[in-house]
Design an enzyme around this catalytic site. Structure first.
Site, short mmCIF file in Angstrom:
data_model
loop_
_atom_site.label_atom_id
_atom_site.label_comp_id
_atom_site.label_asym_id
_atom_site.label_seq_id
_atom_site.Cartn_x
_atom_site.Cartn_y
_atom_site.Cartn_z
N LYS A 1 0.84 -1.21 0.00
CA LYS A 1 0.00 0.00 0.00
C LYS A 1 0.87 1.26 0.00
O LYS A 1 2.10 1.16 0.20
CB LYS A 1 -0.91 -0.02 1.23
CG LYS A 1 -0.15 0.02 2.54
CD LYS A 1 -1.03 -0.39 3.72
CE LYS A 1 -0.22 -0.33 5.01
NZ LYS A 1 -0.90 -1.01 6.12
N TYR B 1 15.93 29.97 7.02
CA TYR B 1 14.73 30.69 7.50
C TYR B 1 14.77 30.85 9.01
O TYR B 1 15.10 29.92 9.74
CB TYR B 1 13.46 29.92 7.13
CG TYR B 1 13.07 30.07 5.69
CD1 TYR B 1 12.68 31.31 5.16
CD2 TYR B 1 13.07 28.97 4.84
CE1 TYR B 1 12.30 31.44 3.84
CE2 TYR B 1 12.69 29.09 3.51
CZ TYR B 1 12.31 30.33 3.02
OH TYR B 1 11.94 30.46 1.72
C1 LIG Z 1 0.00 -2.00 6.71
C2 LIG Z 1 -0.54 -3.31 7.20
C3 LIG Z 1 0.31 -4.41 7.41
C4 LIG Z 1 1.81 -4.32 7.31
O1 LIG Z 1 2.35 -3.74 8.46
P1 LIG Z 1 3.96 -3.58 8.65
O2 LIG Z 1 4.07 -3.03 10.01
O3 LIG Z 1 4.40 -2.60 7.60
O4 LIG Z 1 4.55 -4.91 8.47
C5 LIG Z 1 -0.27 -5.61 7.76
N1 LIG Z 1 -1.62 -5.73 7.91
C6 LIG Z 1 -2.45 -4.69 7.73
C7 LIG Z 1 -3.91 -4.88 7.91
C8 LIG Z 1 -1.95 -3.45 7.38
O5 LIG Z 1 -2.78 -2.42 7.22
#
Ligand SMILES: *Cc1c(COP(=O)(O)O)cnc(C)c1O
Length: 357
Positions: free
Chosen positions: A35, A254
């Protein structure tokens, strides 16, 4: 010279990290979470590199369709399911597996005529209190899903809130709640993210769902990916575009927050918060100039940041600057900037920091 801020992704590292994940959970199937544009690494490239994963996980139909258009044929799970009924046709057509986590989604499924058989995940809230049916509603949701003729497979999942705390009680409780809420249901089960996969063997179950570790990054508060045998996949780099010889008392950037304590060289690098470098990184945050440690000074600008070059008086315009990645773990930068590596990677802006050429 084109603007030099860029992101390099080591696809061999992605494949290596997948093998490490497999080694930790040899008896589980593996859903690779890609994702948020593959945690900022580039969705299609990551998915191609992880072709050995049993399935991929994304957050939206759009991400899933991007993968299908790129020719990725693996099973794809929609980790938040569908948001509207009108997504169901595409979900069926493309054989995507939505997570069903709340009653409206069930109602939509019951009211829809699905075009093709569908695999779904039923998500139970085992204690994180974000998504999922409460344990006492699990049986009813399970029965309603199984009563739908077009749903040919239901798997069970839950998500852990504190898996990165190796001694916490929370994970033990969540595992118990998940297993007891789903007792007697004949289905594959999934609970473990990266941290659980690494630290909580008993949570591996039928499917593991690593994200962060596949990118070579440690999910724990201390240490870094290399300690776990992982290789960082992303290197975010740029170059010096100016080297200034400033005088004692000169204020840099800045607000003029940082004042030169002596006459000194200061490097200006072409990367800033517009590229995804954290604006709140304080003076002293490490980076590499010519592969050697140096420190950020002054406020991060949109397109630039300033570097103390007292240890490298011969550094010159065009010299390479590593913001994180190869030679400087993103975990270290995240800690200095009071954030987590997940956020730093996701926020690298692909249009501002194109792939290195
Ligand atoms: C993002 C996510 C993961 C992966 O988590 P990590 O900490 O990056 O390994 C697994 N399960 C779900 C439901 C997620 O949303």
């Amino acid at each position: 010279m084109a603007r030099p801020a860029c992101v390099q992704v080591d696809t061999a590292a992605l494949r290596h990290n997948l093998q490490i994940a497999r080694r930790h959970a040899p008896h589980s199937q593996l859903l690779a979470v890609v994702k948020a544009n593959g945690y900022g690494h580039g969705l299609q490239q990551v998915a191609r590199s992880l072709s050995a994963a049993d399935a991929l996980g994304v957050a939206s139909l759009e991400e899933a369709l991007t993968l299908r258009e790129a020719g990725i044929r693996q099973p794809i799970t929609l980790l938040e399911g569908f948001f509207e009924a009108d997504e169901l046709d595409a979900i069926c057509e493309q054989q995507l597996s939505p997570v069903i986590h709340q009653p409206q989604q069930l109602e939509i499924l019951e009211a829809s005529r699905l075009r093709a058989p569908l695999h779904v995940w039923l998500k139970i809230d085992s204690g994180m209190h974000r998504l999922g049916f409460p344990p006492q509603a699990a049986q009813e949701a399970w029965q309603r899903l199984n009563a739908l003729p077009q749903i040919c497979r239901v798997r069970l999942m839950s998500h852990l809130a504190c898996a990165d705390e190796p001694d916490g009680e929370v994970t033990r409780h969540q595992l118990q709640h998940f297993l007891s809420a789903t007792e007697g249901m004949e289905a594959e089960r999934s609970l473990a993210n990266s941290a659980a996969l690494l630290a909580w063997p008993q949570t591996r179950l039928d499917w593991v769902r690593p994200g962060l570790m596949l990118y070579g990054i440690s999910p724990f508060a201390e240490g870094c990916g290399a300690d776990l045998g992982l290789q960082p996949a992303m290197t975010f780099s740029t170059r010096l575009i100016a080297v200034r010889r400033l005088r004692r008392g000169d204020a840099v950037g800045y607000g003029g927050d940082w004042v030169c304590p002596e006459d000194m060289p200061v490097g200006i690098a072409a990367a800033g918060y517009g590229d995804g470098y954290p604006r709140h990184a304080p003076s002293g945050t490490p980076l590499l100039v010519n592969g050697r440690r140096a420190q950020l000074i002054g406020r991060v600008s949109m397109d630039m940041l300033c570097i103390d070059l007292r240890d490298q008086p011969r550094a010159a315009v065009g010299d390479p600057v590593t913001l994180w990645g190869q030679g400087l773990p993103v975990e270290t930068v995240a800690r200095a900037a009071a954030t987590i590596p997940y956020e730093l990677c996701c926020r690298v802006a692909p249009r501002r920091a194109p792939a290195c050429t």
